[in-house]
Design an enzyme around this catalytic site. Structure first.
Site, PDB file in Angstrom:
ATOM      1  N   LYS A 154       0.371  14.613   0.862  1.00 14.46           N
ATOM      2  CA  LYS A 154      -0.995  14.853   0.383  1.00 14.46           C
ATOM      3  C   LYS A 154      -1.240  16.342   0.097  1.00 14.46           C
ATOM      4  CE  LYS A 154      -2.735  10.826   2.940  1.00 14.46           C
ATOM      5  NZ  LYS A 154      -3.413   9.926   1.980  1.00 14.46           N
ATOM      6  N   HIS A 205       0.803  -1.232   0.000  1.00 13.24           N
ATOM      7  CA  HIS A 205       0.000   0.000   0.000  1.00 13.24           C
ATOM      8  C   HIS A 205       0.827   1.269   0.000  1.00 13.24           C
ATOM      9  CE1 HIS A 205      -3.938  -1.939   0.869  1.00 13.24           C
ATOM     10  NE2 HIS A 205      -3.159  -2.846   1.440  1.00 13.24           N
ATOM     11  N   THR A 243      -8.719   6.354  -1.996  1.00 11.63           N
ATOM     12  CA  THR A 243     -10.059   5.785  -2.148  1.00 11.63           C
ATOM     13  C   THR A 243     -11.107   6.874  -1.914  1.00 11.63           C
ATOM     14  OG1 THR A 243      -9.802   5.004   0.133  1.00 11.63           O
ATOM     15  CG2 THR A 243      -9.571   3.366  -1.614  1.00 11.63           C
ATOM     16  N   LYS A 278     -14.849   7.906  -3.704  1.00 12.13           N
ATOM     17  CA  LYS A 278     -16.115   8.242  -3.021  1.00 12.13           C
ATOM     18  C   LYS A 278     -16.670   9.564  -3.541  1.00 12.13           C
ATOM     19  CE  LYS A 278     -14.202   5.870   0.910  1.00 12.13           C
ATOM     20  NZ  LYS A 278     -13.391   6.061   2.129  1.00 12.13           N
ATOM     21  N   LYS A 302      -8.894  13.697   4.372  1.00  9.55           N
ATOM     22  CA  LYS A 302      -7.960  12.563   4.370  1.00  9.55           C
ATOM     23  C   LYS A 302      -6.965  12.816   5.494  1.00  9.55           C
ATOM     24  CE  LYS A 302      -6.811  13.734   0.045  1.00  9.55           C
ATOM     25  NZ  LYS A 302      -6.851  12.511  -0.746  1.00  9.55           N
ATOM     26  N   ARG A 303      -6.113  11.811   5.788  1.00 12.48           N
ATOM     27  CA  ARG A 303      -5.076  12.065   6.776  1.00 12.48           C
ATOM     28  C   ARG A 303      -4.254  13.289   6.376  1.00 12.48           C
ATOM     29  NH1 ARG A 303      -4.433   8.194  11.099  1.00 12.48           N
ATOM     30  NH2 ARG A 303      -2.510   9.285  11.564  1.00 12.48           N
TER      31      ARG A 303
HETATM   32  O1  HBZ Z   1      -3.799   2.684   1.676  1.00 15.95           O
HETATM   33  C1  HBZ Z   1      -3.156   3.868   2.126  1.00 15.95           C
HETATM   34  C2  HBZ Z   1      -2.516   4.573   0.945  1.00 15.95           C
HETATM   35  O2  HBZ Z   1      -1.823   5.711   1.393  1.00 15.95           O
HETATM   36  C3  HBZ Z   1      -3.615   4.965  -0.020  1.00 15.95           C
HETATM   37  O3  HBZ Z   1      -3.089   5.552  -1.156  1.00 15.95           O
HETATM   38  C4  HBZ Z   1      -4.418   3.714  -0.407  1.00 15.95           C
HETATM   39  O4  HBZ Z   1      -5.543   4.078  -1.146  1.00 15.95           O
HETATM   40  C5  HBZ Z   1      -4.883   2.978   0.840  1.00 15.95           C
HETATM   41  C6  HBZ Z   1      -5.575   1.675   0.502  1.00 15.95           C
HETATM   42  O5  HBZ Z   1      -4.823   0.930  -0.387  1.00 15.95           O
HETATM   43  N1  HBZ Z   1      -2.215   3.530   3.169  1.00 15.95           N
HETATM   44  C7  HBZ Z   1      -2.607   3.596   4.445  1.00 15.95           C
HETATM   45  O6  HBZ Z   1      -3.734   3.954   4.760  1.00 15.95           O
HETATM   46  N2  HBZ Z   1      -1.689   3.211   5.370  1.00 15.95           N
HETATM   47  C8  HBZ Z   1      -1.948   3.147   6.674  1.00 15.95           C
HETATM   48  O7  HBZ Z   1      -3.011   3.450   7.167  1.00 15.95           O
HETATM   49  C9  HBZ Z   1      -0.854   2.669   7.554  1.00 15.95           C
HETATM   50  C10 HBZ Z   1      -1.174   2.224   8.811  1.00 15.95           C
HETATM   51  C11 HBZ Z   1      -0.172   1.789   9.654  1.00 15.95           C
HETATM   52  C12 HBZ Z   1       1.147   1.834   9.238  1.00 15.95           C
HETATM   53  C13 HBZ Z   1       1.471   2.269   7.981  1.00 15.95           C
HETATM   54  C14 HBZ Z   1       0.467   2.696   7.136  1.00 15.95           C
HETATM   55  O8  HBZ Z   1       2.119   1.415  10.054  1.00 15.95           O
END
Ligand code: HBZ
Length: 837
Positions: free
Chosen positions: A569, A372, A671, A675, A563-564
């Site tokens: 971003k 991801h 994502t 939406k 978003k975060r």
């Molecule tokens: O995953 C996100 C990507 O940034 C986004 O582009 C993509 O659409 C989405 C689904 O594939 N990544 C995350 O949300 N990552 C985390 O939430 C995350 C959580 C804990 C971690 C590292 C990343 O240690």
């Protein structure tokens, strides 16, 4: 379980726990309130009524749930096992009512009992068991799996405290503990009878048994007990109800007892606290990772619980371990569960005496890995020190996997020491550590990225060496979102309008939205479309007023970025645009400016100083602009606190413009972008992540794209990127930066935003300066387009009409056929009969 357990016990035909007529539902509600919650109607709080209603709905899922569980366990049926450290399912009640087809009936039953369904729905605390996109994707996938009738279990962690609640205090983010379980969770069922034990720490001992077999024993320092909590995940209007099984850590009683027998009662209590700490809290970092021991414990804990659970049920059904991969397809949601690879090896080799080579074949056939992120700071590595302390046996197994793997590499590329160093699962710098993405790649038969560009970059950069070795393992599966929650539930006005015109098959075949295309030319339909958008904007405006005290103009363009909060971003690029518009207004107060309301929401990781400063920047700019009488209601800047699924639901339907402005190459997919477009917002975006595919789908004329492409940015970088140059060449950029430097938005404090300004002027690692002009020009096109209402609405309709491929149903079909090799399994409910019962 026996077949007869699918059938509810013998009670009356129209039972209070299954019946769906209004009188029965009302009686069931009163019954659950009295007998389950122990509350008389006059002494009950709204939350009590919410709980009683939730139990009433859960009762109506129970027969389908048990029938599904029973069927899915059959040895001939292949099941998807989704391993994810995070899930963001959002509130269950409304979704479950909708999926069961009971929404309207229950609404009426509740009303006849003198209550309001919306008020009860608002009582539910959502499980915030994730950070952002990755956790929400897991939830959309669980919805689609059930709706497609694919047998599945989602395994994860039952964090006692989920992602923090965000408050804004004097413009800054404050983090509040998320006590989501405080008022009770009616959706979960604890299954202490299915508890498993997980070992931690200690050392290993090798020996040769009487048959001459080499054996390793792991003597742990600590054992924790994992208790599963099950939540039903019903599909939309089908009988399938899958399970989300989340594990809570507890101290094993035997341990308590042994310490107690030695008289150290307080020592035993301490141990209990230590064990329970394991699943206490979610790590609130979305991207960067640090080597925290507790986090590795969490990862290993839930993965070990899950695999032990699978092996146990498989063997109990008469399954053979050699066929484990024929029964289960296990998907790794990023590397957080990648320790599952050595854990399955350990369980097979050490505990079940499967020979290494066979165990390795089973393991590789079982797992598939989804990446991801490409951000280097987000790629997980675990130091050998930490692994050795916590999981000594796993470290040995990883070293053996690596030894065998590098031996294969050597045979393929003889005399290429560099290649071996590049591909080794073990990194030497900055400290000896395991590269978890490499471990996941070696142990899986399929590796996918989450959007076309991201998958390409994955093959070219982070996993290049593995792609060269095994191109056939790699594929792309672009993310999707569930139209049930992100349209039907959250945008009922639009859903109804669409269904009235094209029927309701789009809910499960999102491509049917294509049938809306011709209606984009119909002025009457456009008027109806516009009224829906206006009503949604009105509703959001009301919430904005309640939550922030800011009055917004619903005729203005709702320009939304939720978003975060992260530098890549580029929320601060959006802010530079806002400041530029403000500067123009100050220079020319009678400027004919298209009125805009800028809406932001999102959480910053508590330790991410720059992200928190970006929040402060947004609120500070808002404080000045919102109360400047010269601006009036031409510009407003809103920061909506506590972005989560619940608070996101009313936002997407109300947006005119969706901001998807990440630095090209940095956002794996996104994502939220899906939406928004699905709900008829137009996108302003870079050529990044799934934006590229969205633009292709909706048509470039219905998408505002700007900014440098990935290759252009690498060129800039290699030429020695100088962000100041852009300032020197753009007077407007210069003025905007100067506003920040001068302390204008910080009551004269020139220090406040200095770190942001310095970063932009000195390195600008996310190329805001380089993309500023292109962004500004593109925003100007947006404003011009918004002035022509008919064409804007037309484009809005076409966006929705052409978003069919971004359903998570499509993503899941691709995983099912290309990765998992699983089929749909319709669930038959035996008709209830008195004689059978
Ligand atoms: O995953 C996100 C990507 O940034 C986004 O582009 C993509 O659409 C989405 C689904 O594939 N990544 C995350 O949300 N990552 C985390 O939430 C995350 C959580 C804990 C971690 C590292 C990343 O240690």
């Amino acid at each position: 379980m026996t077949a007869s357990s699918q059938i509810p016990p013998a009670i009356q035909i129209e039972d209070d726990r299954t019946g769906v007529t209004i009188p029965t539902l009302r009686r069931a509600l009163a019954d659950n309130l009295y007998y389950v919650l122990g509350k008389p109607p006059d002494g009950a709080t709204l939350n009590d009524y919410y709980l009683a209603l939730a139990y009433t709905v859960r009762d109506r899922l129970m027969q389908r749930w048990m029938a599904s569980t029973h069927t899915h366990r059959l040895p001939t049926i292949k099941q998807v096992i989704y391993l994810s450290a995070e899930y963001l399912p959002g509130p269950h009640l409304g979704n479950n009512l909708m999926n069961l087809g009971l929404y309207e009936t229950v609404q009426q039953a509740v009303a006849e009992s003198g209550l309001d369904l919306a008020t009860l729905l608002a009582c539910e605390e959502e499980p915030g068991l994730g950070n952002g996109g990755l956790g929400r994707l897991a939830a959309c996938f669980m919805d689609s799996l059930a709706t497609l009738e694919i047998p599945a279990i989602g395994y994860g962690i039952r964090y006692e405290f989920g992602i923090f609640d965000q408050e804004i205090r004097e413009g800054w983010q404050a983090e509040i503990t998320d006590k989501w379980l405080q008022s009770g969770n009616p959706w979960e069922i604890a299954r202490p009878e299915d508890a498993v034990f997980v070992k931690l720490g200690g050392h290993t001992e090798a020996s040769t048994d009487e048959t001459g077999c080499y054996q390793v024993r792991w003597i742990p320092h600590q054992t924790v007990k994992g208790i599963p909590y099950d939540t039903p995940i019903p599909g939309y209007r089908v009988n399938t109800v899958n399970t989300l099984r989340l594990w809570k850590a507890e101290a094993p009683e035997s341990f308590d007892l042994s310490v107690f027998n030695h008289g150290d009662y307080y020592g035993a209590v301490d141990q209990k606290v230590i064990s329970e700490n394991l699943t206490k809290v979610l790590y609130p970092n979305d991207e960067p990772i640090q080597g925290k021991q507790l986090r590795l414990k969490q990862q290993y804990f839930f993965v070990s619980c899950a695999l032990q659970d699978l092996i146990r049920t498989h063997l109990a059904q008469g399954g053979r371990l050699e066929r484990f991969h024929e029964k289960f397809a296990v998907q790794l949601n990023d590397t957080h569960p990648a320790i599952a690879i050595p854990e399955l090896m350990r369980l097979l080799v050490d505990d079940h005496h499967v020979p290494w080579d066979l165990a390795w074949t089973i393991t590789q056939q079982t797992f598939a890995y989804t990446n991801h992120t490409l951000l280097p700071e987000a790629l997980e590595v675990w130091s050998l020190d930490l692994l050795g302390q916590l999981l000594p046996r796993h470290l040995e197994i990883i070293m053996e996997i690596n030894r065998r793997f590098l031996e294969d590499v050597r045979l393929k590329f003889p005399d290429n020491g560099e290649k071996m160093g590049q591909l080794s699962l073990i990194a030497d710098q900055p400290f000896r550590s395991v590269r978890m993405a490499y471990l996941a790649s070696v142990g899986s038969h399929a590796i996918n990225g989450v959007a076309a560009l991201h998958s390409q970059l994955l093959q070219k950069t982070v996993l290049r060496g593995f792609y060269d070795l095994w191109p056939e393992k790699f594929l792309n599966i672009t993310n999707g979102v569930t139209p049930r929650r992100w349209m039907l539930l959250s945008n009922p006005r639009l859903a109804q309008l669409i269904t009235r015109r094209i029927g309701d098959r789009w809910i499960i075949h999102l491509q049917d939205l294509r049938d809306l295309e011709p209606l984009a030319e119909d002025p009457e339909f456009r008027a109806a479309w516009r009224s829906v958008k206006q009503a949604n904007k009105q509703a959001l405006a009301q919430r904005i007023l309640e939550r922030t005290g800011i009055q917004v103009n619903v005729e203005s363009l709702f320009d939304v970025q939720v978003k975060r909060i992260h530098e890549y971003k580029r929320q601060h690029l959006n802010v530079l645009h806002i400041i530029t518009l403000y500067n123009r207004l100050k220079q020319n107060p009678s400027l004919d400016l298209v009125p805009r309301t800028f809406i932001f929401a999102g959480k910053a990781a508590p330790g991410y100083v720059q992200a928190k400063l970006i929040i402060r920047l947004i609120t500070a700019v808002g404080e000045v602009i919102n109360r400047d009488p010269a601006v009036g209601d031409r510009l407003k800047v809103v920061f909506l606190p506590d972005y989560n699924v619940t608070n996101g639901q009313p936002i997407y339907p109300a947006a005119d413009l969706s901001e998807q402005i990440s630095t090209a190459g940095k956002e794996a997919s996104g994502t939220g972008n899906m939406k928004f477009a699905l709900n008829g917002a137009l996108t302003i975006g870079t050529l990044d992540g799934a934006n590229i595919e969205i633009r292709e789908a909706v048509g470039s004329e219905n998408f505002f794209h700007f900014g440098h492409k990935v290759e252009e940015l690498s060129q800039l970088r290699s030429q020695g990127y100088d962000p100041r140059r852009y300032c020197d060449h753009s007077p407007e950029l210069n003025r905007a930066i100067h506003r920040l430097e001068s302390g204008f938005f910080a009551q004269g404090n020139r220090d406040l935003f200095r770190p942001l300004v310095q970063s932009l002027l000195n390195d600008d690692p996310y190329f805001l300066m380089a993309d500023y002009l292109s962004y500004l020009n593109c925003q100007e096109q947006v404003s011009q387009a918004f002035l022509n209402e008919a064409t804007w609405i037309r484009r809005s309709i076409l966006n929705t009409a052409r978003m069919g491929e971004f359903s998570s149903d499509r993503s899941i079909r691709e995983y099912a056929h290309q990765v998992w090799q699983v089929q749909s399994v319709p669930i038959n409910l035996q008709p209830y009969s008195q004689s059978e019962a």
